[in-house]
Design an enzyme around this catalytic site. Sequence first.
Site, PDB file in Angstrom:
ATOM      1  N   ARG A 107      -9.476  -2.141   5.580  1.00  0.00           N
ATOM      2  CA  ARG A 107     -10.376  -1.576   4.372  1.00  0.00           C
ATOM      3  C   ARG A 107     -11.847  -2.191   4.320  1.00  0.00           C
ATOM      4  O   ARG A 107     -12.539  -2.186   3.384  1.00  0.00           O
ATOM      5  CB  ARG A 107     -10.029  -2.183   2.947  1.00  0.00           C
ATOM      6  CG  ARG A 107      -8.388  -1.852   2.656  1.00  0.00           C
ATOM      7  CD  ARG A 107      -8.217  -0.162   2.673  1.00  0.00           C
ATOM      8  NE  ARG A 107      -6.589   0.356   2.383  1.00  0.00           N
ATOM      9  CZ  ARG A 107      -6.359   1.337   2.699  1.00  0.00           C
ATOM     10  NH1 ARG A 107      -6.747   2.361   3.602  1.00  0.00           N
ATOM     11  NH2 ARG A 107      -5.131   1.691   2.487  1.00  0.00           N
ATOM     12  N   LEU A 108     -12.164  -2.629   5.575  1.00  0.00           N
ATOM     13  CA  LEU A 108     -13.655  -3.110   5.926  1.00  0.00           C
ATOM     14  C   LEU A 108     -14.300  -1.795   6.492  1.00  0.00           C
ATOM     15  O   LEU A 108     -14.737  -1.913   7.531  1.00  0.00           O
ATOM     16  CB  LEU A 108     -13.575  -4.259   6.948  1.00  0.00           C
ATOM     17  CG  LEU A 108     -12.628  -5.404   6.314  1.00  0.00           C
ATOM     18  CD1 LEU A 108     -12.636  -6.503   7.586  1.00  0.00           C
ATOM     19  CD2 LEU A 108     -13.228  -6.085   5.411  1.00  0.00           C
TER      20      LEU A 108
END
Length: 222
Positions: free
Chosen positions: A199-200
Site C-alpha cells: 500500500r505504499l
Amino acid sequence: MASELIPHSPTEDEYKAAHEANAVEIDLNVAEPFDLFAEWLKEAGKKEPNDPNAVAVATVDEDGLPDVRMVLLKDFDAQGFVFYTNTHSAKGQQLDQAGKAALLFHWKSLRRQVRIRGLVSRVSDAEADAYFHSRARASQIGAWASDQSRPMADRFALEKRVAELTLKFGVGPIPRPPHWTGYRVAPLTMEFWRDKPFRLHERVQFNRQTVSDSWDKARLFP
C-alpha cells in the site's frame, strides 16, 4: 458471508510478483501531463480486455449530492477530455448546472488510475456533428429514441420508439438530436496513481497554473 466474498490481503510474495510492471518511478521531468496520459492509455489499450477508454464521471446535483457513472472517453488534447451524452439526462443537467466534474480512469490490469478534476464546457456543434455521424446508424437512432434518465414503462416502449424512428429516417442521413452533444472537462488537477507493494503507492499530481498555463508537479504520500 461478505467476508467470504472479499479477497484476502496479499502476502509479501504476492505483492512483489504483482508489481514488477510498475517498478520504475514516474518521470517528473515532463512539462505537462497529457503525454503521460496518452502513454498510459496506449498501454491500457494493450492490456485491458474491455473499454480501456472507460471513465467514471462524478458530478453533484442541485442539492450537492454526488453522482457518478461510467462513460467512454471519445477525445482528448491539451484542452481537455471529451465524452458525449443526452443533455436532458441527469448527467447532462448536473454538468450544465455545476460547470465542474471529476473523472477517474481505472486500469485494473495495469494497476493504475488517473484522477482528473476540472471545469466543464460543451463542445462545438461542429465537433458534436462530426462525432455523431461517425457512430453506427443504430446508435444514432438510439440517441433520438432514449429519454435518458426518465422513467420507462417497459422495454417495449423503447423498442417501439426505435422502430418508429427507423421508419421515419428511412435510408437518409440522420441529424444529430439538439439535446445530444459532447462535454469537455478542462483539467485543473491531474493525478497519476500506481499500485506499489504494501500500500505504499506512487502518486504524482499536476496542478494547472491558470495565469501562466503551466503545470506544477509534486509527489504525494500514498
